[in-house]
Design an enzyme around this catalytic site. Structure first.
Site, short mmCIF file in Angstrom:
data_model
loop_
_atom_site.label_atom_id
_atom_site.label_comp_id
_atom_site.label_asym_id
_atom_site.label_seq_id
_atom_site.Cartn_x
_atom_site.Cartn_y
_atom_site.Cartn_z
N ARG A 1 -3.79 -51.00 -35.40
CA ARG A 1 -2.72 -51.98 -35.41
C ARG A 1 -3.31 -53.32 -35.85
NH1 ARG A 1 0.33 -48.39 -35.64
NH2 ARG A 1 2.07 -47.86 -34.29
N GLU B 1 2.91 -58.07 -40.47
CA GLU B 1 3.30 -57.08 -41.48
C GLU B 1 4.74 -57.35 -41.87
OE1 GLU B 1 2.59 -53.04 -40.29
OE2 GLU B 1 0.48 -53.43 -39.87
N HIS C 1 0.34 -50.15 -44.53
CA HIS C 1 0.59 -49.31 -43.35
C HIS C 1 1.10 -47.91 -43.75
CE1 HIS C 1 1.58 -49.60 -38.76
NE2 HIS C 1 1.23 -48.37 -39.10
C1 GLV Z 1 1.76 -45.34 -37.17
O1 GLV Z 1 1.23 -46.43 -37.29
C2 GLV Z 1 1.99 -44.71 -35.91
O2 GLV Z 1 1.68 -45.30 -34.87
O3 GLV Z 1 2.50 -43.59 -35.91
#
Ligand code: GLV
Ligand code: GLV
Length: 283
Positions: free
Chosen positions: A196, A225, A244
């Site tokens: 994250r 983001e 991401h």
């Molecule tokens: C993606 O970032 C997830 O947490 O599935």
């Protein structure tokens, strides 16, 4: 059981779900099913206080994310995105002994911050490159099937050629990689983040990369983001970045959809969720 006023929430990691949102959904809210393994976007304590089960998708994206972490590691080490720009910009004039020199992967030390499902899957990939794998995870015990050595956080930072983050975002891991942590890393080290964004202090990372206090960083996640296109990090050649997408393989996204749907249906029926992050709601 009266289901006439039942409602359910299928959420993406970009949906911030706090107590206010839950209350707005009304007393019939039966389940919050997150289409992600991470659930820092949901106030789980607020859900638990309201007796609402929260579901996630563990396992579905482990391999896709580990593959992507490794792809980022290799891209940053061998400067592939930068090389791509170099060629497209017409700067390729000749072969050169020192042109776009990168960092060796074979035999290097890989430090995993977080040794859960994804961290372990990255460790398995690293064995194919004869890497030495060390990890920091206060919650995970050694896995005899994987050759990896637990170390403390400072040792991990100081000894790793690659530091790869595989921890959930919690109050304890927010800005875990700050100026102090970055200053302990090798000048030749590469930081990889597929966890994250806020686990890394982005301002401190910018300064470390700008001043070449580490070799490179490869980020699939940022804070915020999306990252604004005028963010100073984007002026740097030693940053590799993706929007991401670590779990964005056909298999992983399909499996995540099934798991999220099964959680949703179970919640609607008042059954125990197959993958529940707050089982306390079942008493
Ligand atoms: C993606 O970032 C997830 O947490 O599935
Ligand atoms: C590189 O292309 C080499 O032949 O060494």
């Amino acid at each position: 059981e009266d289901r006439t006023n039942a409602s359910v929430m299928e959420t993406l990691l970009t949906d911030k779900i706090d107590g206010e949102v839950m209350d707005a959904a009304g007393a019939g809210l039966k389940v919050i099913s997150n289409y992600a393994v991470g659930f820092d976007n949901i106030d789980v304590d607020a859900a638990t206080a309201r007796g609402i089960p929260v579901g996630n998708t563990p396992g579905a994206l482990t391999d896709a994310t580990a593959d992507f972490a490794f792809a980022l590691l290799m891209s940053a080490a061998r400067r592939i995105p930068e090389s791509n720009r170099f060629v497209r910009d017409g700067r390729w004039k000749t072969w050169g002994p020192m042109l776009l020199l990168g960092t060796d992967i074979q035999g290097a030390t890989l430090g995993l911050v977080g040794f859960g499902r994804i961290g372990k899957a990255v460790a398995r990939r690293a064995t194919g490159f004869d890497m030495r794998v060390i990890y920091y995870d206060p919650n995970e015990k050694p896995d005899p099937a994987i050759k990896a050595t637990p170390v403390d956080f400072e040792t991990l930072l100081e000894e790793s050629d690659f530091v790869s983050l595989h921890t959930p975002l919690t109050p304890d891991t927010r800005h875990l990689i700050d100026a102090e942590a970055l200053s302990r890393m090798k000048r030749t080290a590469v930081l990889i983040n597929t966890s994250r964004g806020p686990v890394v202090d982005m301002d401190a990372l910018y300064e470390a990369l700008r001043d070449e206090r580490i070799f490179a960083a490869a980020l699939d996640v940022t804070d915020p983001e999306p990252l604004p296109t005028d963010h100073p990090l984007l002026t740097l050649d030693n940053l590799v970045i993706a929007p991401h997408i670590a779990s964005a393989s056909h298999t992983a996204r399909g499996n995540m959809a099934w798991m999220a749907a099964n959680n949703l249906i179970a919640g609607l029926k008042g059954e125990r969720l197959p993958h529940c992050v707050n089982p306390q709601v079942y008493g």
